[in-house]
Design a protein around this motif. Structure first.
Motif, PDB file in Angstrom:
ATOM      1  N   GLY A 226      -1.659  76.586  62.732  1.00 50.41           N
ATOM      2  CA  GLY A 226      -0.913  75.957  63.824  1.00 50.41           C
ATOM      3  C   GLY A 226      -1.086  74.456  63.873  1.00 50.41           C
ATOM      4  O   GLY A 226      -0.275  73.759  64.497  1.00 50.41           O
ATOM      5  N   ASP A 227      -2.162  73.933  63.238  1.00 48.77           N
ATOM      6  CA  ASP A 227      -2.353  72.479  63.205  1.00 48.77           C
ATOM      7  C   ASP A 227      -1.292  71.844  62.309  1.00 48.77           C
ATOM      8  O   ASP A 227      -0.924  72.400  61.266  1.00 48.77           O
ATOM      9  N   PHE A 228      -0.834  70.672  62.705  1.00 47.54           N
ATOM     10  CA  PHE A 228       0.115  69.912  61.884  1.00 47.54           C
ATOM     11  C   PHE A 228      -0.663  68.836  61.144  1.00 47.54           C
ATOM     12  O   PHE A 228      -1.370  68.020  61.757  1.00 47.54           O
ATOM     13  N   LEU A 229      -0.545  68.848  59.821  1.00 45.53           N
ATOM     14  CA  LEU A 229      -1.272  67.885  58.990  1.00 45.53           C
ATOM     15  C   LEU A 229      -0.312  66.865  58.390  1.00 45.53           C
ATOM     16  O   LEU A 229       0.769  67.210  57.934  1.00 45.53           O
ATOM     17  N   SER A 230      -0.769  65.628  58.404  1.00 48.41           N
ATOM     18  CA  SER A 230      -0.071  64.548  57.709  1.00 48.41           C
ATOM     19  C   SER A 230      -0.825  64.247  56.433  1.00 48.41           C
ATOM     20  O   SER A 230      -1.989  64.653  56.274  1.00 48.41           O
ATOM     21  N   PRO A 231      -0.194  63.535  55.490  1.00 50.63           N
ATOM     22  CA  PRO A 231      -0.915  63.185  54.258  1.00 50.63           C
ATOM     23  C   PRO A 231      -2.231  62.475  54.561  1.00 50.63           C
ATOM     24  O   PRO A 231      -2.268  61.518  55.345  1.00 50.63           O
ATOM     25  N   GLY A 232      -3.321  62.962  53.983  1.00 48.42           N
ATOM     26  CA  GLY A 232      -4.639  62.351  54.193  1.00 48.42           C
ATOM     27  C   GLY A 232      -5.469  63.036  55.255  1.00 48.42           C
ATOM     28  O   GLY A 232      -6.673  62.749  55.362  1.00 48.42           O
ATOM     29  N   GLN A 233      -4.876  63.943  56.035  1.00 50.23           N
ATOM     30  CA  GLN A 233      -5.662  64.660  57.033  1.00 50.23           C
ATOM     31  C   GLN A 233      -6.412  65.819  56.378  1.00 50.23           C
ATOM     32  O   GLN A 233      -5.958  66.409  55.402  1.00 50.23           O
ATOM     33  N   ALA A 234      -7.596  66.162  56.935  1.00 47.73           N
ATOM     34  CA  ALA A 234      -8.519  67.073  56.277  1.00 47.73           C
ATOM     35  C   ALA A 234      -8.219  68.534  56.561  1.00 47.73           C
ATOM     36  O   ALA A 234      -7.888  68.914  57.686  1.00 47.73           O
TER      37      ALA A 234
END
Length: 358
Positions: free
Chosen positions: A185-193
């Motif tokens: 459910g988390d939204f990740l952007s480039p570079g997020q862990a």
């Protein structure tokens, strides 16, 4: 006997008695003056000594540090997307390529199919143009243009597949998935862990050493790592820094541990012990160490003229049976009892420890 004779005899007796008494008193005073000389000879203190000889002893470098993983990596997203799967469990061992976090592919899968269709179309166009050009029925430049379009279509397919692959965040090496940092459910952007992956094979011990010690160390040296929990493992030196820390002026040293099947956690307080060569040293009881008037640690000993001397020493090794030191002559009569009561430069009467009386 007349009166004059009696008076004269009395005066003579008094004179003789006076001088006799003075002679006796002078003899008594003279004998008293000679007594301190006899006493000064008797006052030379005895010193219980123990003769020690230097012998070769393996010098060991000891440094405290902590265990660490061989590698530790925060695995991050390479594209945007919503986390839809987290199959790896925290603390589990994973192989390289294992899926750690899966992102929603959204339209990326459709883009791959679209690019593949365009590549197929470009392939047909190129084959037709090439065939006509070979038979002389079509211009060569048309075949060349068709080939360029085919190459562009191929590149588009590869780009679409790379973008699709970024939705699968996978382990870059074998290790332990230590911490999950993203949930479904988390939204990740480039570079997020996505999470933290550690490689504990081998476990290493990291220590800081002084510049004097660093010069004695070489990659490949073997020793032992003593853990705070009492366990000991063989260690092999794998890295010696050649640049000192700006703040501590010490050098980083790393050694790999051979732990076998044992489980060793990272962050455990440990001591690295490395033999660096033989030196001439003496083994003494730690209780013989004392301090000079200047506060230097050392040993008091008796020289060839029966004079107390002080030698500053360095403790190079400590064992349950005693301490190994350098700084004394190769053979020395060390004062075994009452070092603190004999000052440097004092004359003493040496008494071997075996012949000393309680």
């Amino acid at each position: 006997m007349n009166r004059s004779t009696i008076i004269a005899a009395t005066i003579l007796f008094v004179i003789v008695a006076y001088f006799g008494l003075r002679s006796v008193m002078r003899g008594s005073i003279s004998s008293h003056k000679e007594e301190p000389v006899a006493e000064s000879v008797a006052d030379v203190p005895s010193a219980v000594i123990e003769t020690l000889n230097a012998e070769p002893h393996m010098m060991r470098v000891k440094a405290k540090g902590r265990t660490e993983p061989d590698k530790i990596v925060t695995v991050k997203a390479g594209t945007t997307g919503t986390v839809v799967s987290t199959p790896a469990k925290e603390g589990s061992f994973v192989r390289a390529g294992t899926l750690l976090c899966g992102l929603d592919v959204e339209a990326r899968s459709a883009r791959v199919k679209e690019a593949e269709a365009q590549r197929a179309s470009a392939e047909v166009s190129y084959q037709a143009a090439a065939s006509l050009a070979e038979k002389g029925l079509g211009p060569v430049n048309q075949a060349t243009a068709a080939k360029a379009q085919l190459d562009a279509a191929e590149a588009a397919v590869n780009a679409a597949k790379v973008e699709l692959g970024k939705t699968q965040i996978r382990a870059p090496f074998d290790g332990i998935f230590e911490t999950r940092l993203a949930e479904a459910g988390d939204f990740l952007s480039p570079g997020q862990a996505c999470g933290v992956l550690v490689d504990m094979d081998p476990v290493i011990i990291s220590v800081q050493v002084s510049e004097a010690v660093a010069g004695k160390l070489k990659v490949g040296m073997t020793g032992d790592a003593l853990l705070a929990d009492g366990r000991s493992f063989p260690a092999t030196l794998r890295y010696v820094a050649r640049t000192a820390s700006e703040t501590t002026r010490t050098f980083l040293v790393e050694a790999a541990l051979d732990t076998g099947d044992a489980i060793v956690a990272a962050g455990v307080t440990s001591q690295l012990v490395l033999p660096v060569g033989n030196v001439q040293a003496m083994k003494i009881s730690a209780g013989l160490l004392t301090l000079s008037d200047a506060g230097q640690m050392g040993i008091r000993y008796v020289d060839a003229t029966d004079t107390v001397r002080f030698a500053e020493v360095t403790v190079i090794d400590e064992t349950p049976n005693g301490a190994w030191i350098t700084g004394l002559p190769d053979q020395a009569d060390v004062i075994a009892l009452g070092q603190d009561y004999l000052s440097e430069g004092a004359n003493v009467k040496p008494v071997p420890a075996g012949g000393a009386q309680p």
